[in-house]
Enzyme design. Structure first.
Site, PDB file in Angstrom:
ATOM      1  N   HIS A 200       0.847  -1.178   0.000  1.00  0.00           N
ATOM      2  CA  HIS A 200       0.000   0.000   0.000  1.00  0.00           C
ATOM      3  C   HIS A 200       0.889   1.237   0.000  1.00  0.00           C
ATOM      4  O   HIS A 200       2.028   1.197   0.482  1.00  0.00           O
ATOM      5  CB  HIS A 200      -0.896   0.029   1.246  1.00  0.00           C
TER       6      HIS A 200
ATOM      7  N   CYS B 192      -0.038   2.719  -4.387  1.00  0.00           N
ATOM      8  CA  CYS B 192      -0.724   3.958  -4.730  1.00  0.00           C
ATOM      9  C   CYS B 192       0.141   5.150  -4.392  1.00  0.00           C
ATOM     10  O   CYS B 192       0.920   5.125  -3.451  1.00  0.00           O
ATOM     11  CB  CYS B 192      -2.053   4.063  -3.988  1.00  0.00           C
TER      12      CYS B 192
END
Length: 444
Positions: free
Chosen positions: A257, A307
C-alpha cells in the site's frame, strides 16, 4: 517541559561546528525534518523557517545552528534521524568527530596505448645504412594485454563470480556480469488489524512473476514478505552494505500500500504491514552514490507497485482512434489509503551542487505504477495491472529495447485498461539515468 532547559553538551556543539562543512556538502535536510519533528526537537514553525531560509546548503546551515539551541537530546536525536534515513556515513562521522572518509571513485580499466618503438640497429644482422638510403622502418612492439583482476571469485551471498572486461560506453551502461546484480523484492500482503489497511490479495502473483522474470534476466533475487516499516529499512540497509563491486546494477521492487509524502526528488511512500510508511525518497537514498560506494556510477532501478495517493482517475474522452481494445476489469482493488498531503508534494525543485563527483541521485530510475496522488489498481485473480504489463513487456522486448522505451510501452498499455468500466491508471517514472539501460538477456 521546555526542551531547551538542559543545554547541549559543549562537546556536541563543537562537533557540529567542526563538521558543518561535511554536513553542508552531503546532507539533504528534507530527509530528517519528519524525524526531528516527531521527536519534539523542532516545531512545525521552525521547520518552515528552515525551508524558507534558501537553497539546500542554506537550509543545512540553518538546521545545524538551530540544533545547537535545542537542548541535550538534540544531538542524539539528529544521529538517530541520520541512521533511519540511510545516512550512516554522516552519523558515524559525527560520532567519531574525525574527518569524513572520501569514497573511492569507480575506475574503468585503461586500455594501453600502442607506442611505436625503434628496433636497435645491430651490425651483425643488418648492413649499416648508407647516406641516401631509405631509413629503416620502425617496428611497433605489441604490448601485452593487461589482466583484469576480479575482487574475488565468490561474493558474500555465495554467487560465483567470473572476471570480465568492462564494456561501458557513452551510449549504454555495462551489463555483462553474471549475475548482473541483486534484485530485492519486498511483498507486503497481510496487514496488521491496527493499521486499518486491507490485505493485498493478488500481490503474491505479482511477486512470483517478478521473481521469475528477474532470475531469467540473470539477477540474484532476494524475496521478502510481510515486512514492518522498520524491517523494510533494515533490508534496504543490508542491501546497501553489501559489496556490489562485481555487479553491474541493483534492482529494488516494492509491492505494498502507498500514500503521498513530502519530498524534493521522488514522491510517494510505501507502508509496512504495521502501518507506518517509508518515503520513496529515503528508499532511494540507501543506494545512492554516497551511501553505497560500490554502486557508484551503476544503475539503481526501483519499481514501486503502490498507490501514490487516494485520488481516482476517471480519464477524459478521446477519439476512438486513440483507444486500443482492452478487456474490462471488474474485480479490482486499490493500493491506497486516504491522504491529506497537499499538491506541493509534486515539486521536483532542488539545488544542484557544484562538486567534482557525480550528483547524488544520478544513475537512479524510479518506476511508479501510478501517477503521484492517484490510486493503483490490482486484480485479485491476476495481480496488478502494472506488474502484469511490466512482466509481459520485459519478456517480449528486453532483448531488443532499452528500459526507458519499455516503460513507455508499459505506460501506454496500462493507460488503455479500465476498472469497472470507469477508472483509469497512468504509470510513470522519474529517470535520473545517464545512459541507456539494456537488460542483458543471456542465452541458455
Amino acid at each position: 517541559m521546555d526542551i531547551r532547559r538542559n543545554k547541549m553538551d559543549p562537546r556536541y556543539k563543537e562537533i557540529l561546528r567542526q563538521k558543518r562543512r561535511d554536513l553542508v556538502l552531503s546532507l539533504d535536510p528534507s530527509d530528517v525534518y519528519d524525524g526531528l519533528l516527531s521527536r519534539g526537537i523542532f516545531t512545525d514553525d521552525m521547520i518552515d523557517e528552515i525551508k524558507t531560509s534558501g537553497p539546500r546548503r542554506a537550509q543545512v546551515r540553518q538546521l545545524v545552528r538551530d540544533l545547537e539551541t535545542r537542548g541535550s537530546r538534540a544531538f542524539t536525536a539528529f544521529l538517530e534521524c541520520l541512521r533511519e534515513t540511510g545516512q550512516d556515513t554522516l552519523a558515524e562521522l559525527l560520532e567519531r568527530g574525525d574527518s569524513a572518509p572520501v569514497p573511492l571513485p569507480v575506475l574503468l580499466p585503461v586500455q594501453p596505448s600502442l607506442i611505436p618503438l625503434p628496433v636497435p640497429w645491430n651490425p651483425v644482422d643488418f648492413k649499416k645504412p648508407e647516406r641516401g638510403d631509405a631509413p629503416e622502418k620502425l617496428i611497433p612492439l605489441k604490448p601485452k594485454t593487461l589482466p583484469i583482476v576480479s575482487p574475488g571469485s565468490v561474493d558474500e551471498i555465495g554467487i560465483p563470480r567470473s572476471p570480465r572486461l568492462r564494456s561501458d560506453s557513452i551510449q549504454s551502461y555495462k551489463m555483462d556480469a553474471r549475475p548482473c546484480g541483486v534484485c530485492l523484492i519486498i511483498n507486503n500482503v497481510e496487514f496488521d488489524a491496527g493499521s486499518e489497511l486491507k490485505n493485498r490479495t493478488g500481490s503474491d502473483i505479482d511477486s512470483e512473476k517478478l521473481e521469475r522474470r528477474f532470475r531469467s534476466l540473470s539477477f540474484h533475487v532476494i524475496a521478502k514478505r510481510n515486512l514492518k516499516c522498520k524491517h523494510i529499512r533494515h533490508e534496504l540497509s543490508t542491501l546497501a552494505k553489501m559489496d556490489h563491486s562485481v555487479y553491474d546494477c541493483c534492482v529494488v521492487v516494492i509491492l505494498s500500500h502507498g500514500t503521498e509524502a513530502s519530498h524534493n526528488r521522488f514522491p510517494g511512500a510505501v507502508h509496512g504491514v504495521d502501518g507506518p510508511s517509508v518515503p520513496v525518497q529515503i528508499i532511494t537514498n540507501y543506494l545512492n552514490g554516497q551511501n553505497c560506494p560500490t554502486l557508484q556510477g551503476k544503475p539503481k532501478l526501483f519499481f514501486i507497485q503502490a498507490c501514490g495517493g487516494g485520488d481516482t482517475d476517471t480519464g477524459f474522452e478521446v477519439s476512438p482512434d486513440e483507444v486500443q481494445q482492452t478487456s474490462l476489469r471488474l474485480d479490482e482493488q486499490t493500493d491506497a489509503i486516504p491522504t491529506s498531503s497537499s499538491s506541493d508534494s509534486l515539486s521536483l525543485s532542488d539545488e544542484p551542487d557544484a562538486r567534482a563527483t557525480l550528483p547524488t541521485p544520478s544513475d537512479i530510475l524510479v518506476s511508479y505504477s501510478t501517477f503521484p496522488g492517484y490510486v493503483s489498481w490490482r486484480d485479485t485473480n491476476t495481480g496488478s495491472w502494472y506488474v502484469e504489463t511490466l512482466d509481459r513487456i520485459l519478456e517480449n522486448n528486453a532483448a531488443t529495447d532499452d528500459l526507458a522505451t519499455m516503460l513507455i510501452m508499459v505506460n501506454n498499455e496500462v493507460s488503455q485498461i479500465s476498472a469497472k468500466g470507469l477508472y483509469k491508471q497512468m504509470p510513470g517514472s522519474f529517470n535520473f539515468l545517464r545512459k541507456l539501460f539494456y537488460f542483458q538477456v543471456f542465452k541458455a
